[in-house]
Write a protein that holds these residues in place. Structure first.
Motif, short mmCIF file in Angstrom:
data_model
loop_
_atom_site.label_atom_id
_atom_site.label_comp_id
_atom_site.label_asym_id
_atom_site.label_seq_id
_atom_site.Cartn_x
_atom_site.Cartn_y
_atom_site.Cartn_z
N TRP A 35 0.83 -1.20 0.00
CA TRP A 35 0.00 0.00 0.00
C TRP A 35 0.87 1.24 0.00
CZ3 TRP A 35 -4.96 -0.20 3.38
CH2 TRP A 35 -5.70 -1.31 3.03
N SER A 36 0.49 2.19 -0.81
CA SER A 36 1.21 3.46 -0.84
C SER A 36 0.64 4.41 0.22
CB SER A 36 1.07 4.11 -2.22
OG SER A 36 -0.26 4.57 -2.41
N ASP A 37 1.32 5.50 0.45
CA ASP A 37 0.82 6.50 1.39
C ASP A 37 -0.52 7.08 0.92
OD1 ASP A 37 2.97 6.14 3.09
OD2 ASP A 37 4.14 7.78 2.22
N LYS A 38 -0.67 7.20 -0.40
CA LYS A 38 -1.92 7.73 -0.95
C LYS A 38 -3.09 6.78 -0.64
CE LYS A 38 -4.13 9.41 -5.13
NZ LYS A 38 -4.06 9.66 -6.55
N LYS A 76 -4.04 7.04 2.99
CA LYS A 76 -4.80 8.26 3.23
C LYS A 76 -6.27 8.06 2.88
CE LYS A 76 -5.56 12.99 1.76
NZ LYS A 76 -7.02 12.77 1.81
N GLU A 77 -6.52 7.43 1.74
CA GLU A 77 -7.90 7.20 1.31
C GLU A 77 -8.65 6.35 2.33
OE1 GLU A 77 -9.38 8.62 -1.35
OE2 GLU A 77 -7.53 9.65 -1.82
N VAL A 78 -8.02 5.29 2.81
CA VAL A 78 -8.65 4.43 3.82
C VAL A 78 -8.84 5.19 5.12
CG1 VAL A 78 -8.32 2.37 5.25
CG2 VAL A 78 -7.81 2.29 2.80
N ASN A 79 -7.84 5.92 5.53
CA ASN A 79 -7.93 6.68 6.78
C ASN A 79 -9.00 7.76 6.72
OD1 ASN A 79 -6.08 5.24 8.33
ND2 ASN A 79 -4.36 6.42 7.54
N ASP A 80 -9.21 8.36 5.54
CA ASP A 80 -10.29 9.35 5.40
C ASP A 80 -11.63 8.73 5.79
OD1 ASP A 80 -8.54 11.27 4.52
OD2 ASP A 80 -9.13 11.16 2.41
N VAL A 81 -11.85 7.49 5.35
CA VAL A 81 -13.10 6.80 5.68
C VAL A 81 -13.13 6.44 7.15
CG1 VAL A 81 -14.47 4.72 5.28
CG2 VAL A 81 -13.41 5.90 3.35
N LEU A 82 -12.05 5.87 7.67
CA LEU A 82 -12.02 5.45 9.06
C LEU A 82 -12.23 6.62 10.02
CD1 LEU A 82 -9.09 2.88 8.96
CD2 LEU A 82 -11.55 2.40 9.02
N GLU A 83 -11.71 7.77 9.67
CA GLU A 83 -11.84 8.93 10.55
C GLU A 83 -13.27 9.45 10.64
OE1 GLU A 83 -8.91 11.72 9.20
OE2 GLU A 83 -7.25 10.45 9.87
#
Length: 91
Positions: free
Chosen positions: A7-10, A13-20
């Motif tokens: 997994w890349s940092d990008k 970020k996409e997954v973390n946007d949802v989790l947050e």
């Protein structure tokens, strides 16, 4: 999970946007999402990439088969022919 290290940092970020947001479902909770609709964005991107009118994300191959059969009007009492050697979800 195999592949996690790829997994890349990008992508993170996409997954973390949802989790947050705390909202892990596709539908509802409009206000709590804070305008983050990753599944809708991905469906639109899939349509654009493949030139299709519709895309529907599902959680598994089993739910994808169920969704496809429902969209085709296949239901109880209909005959569906499957290979002799297949995964249980096929039937």
């Amino acid at each position: 999970m195999p592949g996690l290290e790829l997994w890349s940092d990008k992508e993170r970020k996409e997954v973390n946007d949802v989790l947050e947001t705390g909202i892990l479902m596709r539908y509802g909770f409009d206000g709590a999402r804070k305008g983050i609709w990753k599944s809708k964005e991905l469906e639109q991107s899939i349509c654009k990439t493949f030139g299709s009118r519709y895309a529907q994300l599902t959680s598994s191959g089993t739910s994808a088969l169920t969704t496809a059969m429902t969209a085709l009007g296949i239901g109880s009492g209909d005959e569906v022919i499957v290979p002799a050697f297949t995964f249980v979800a096929s039937f």
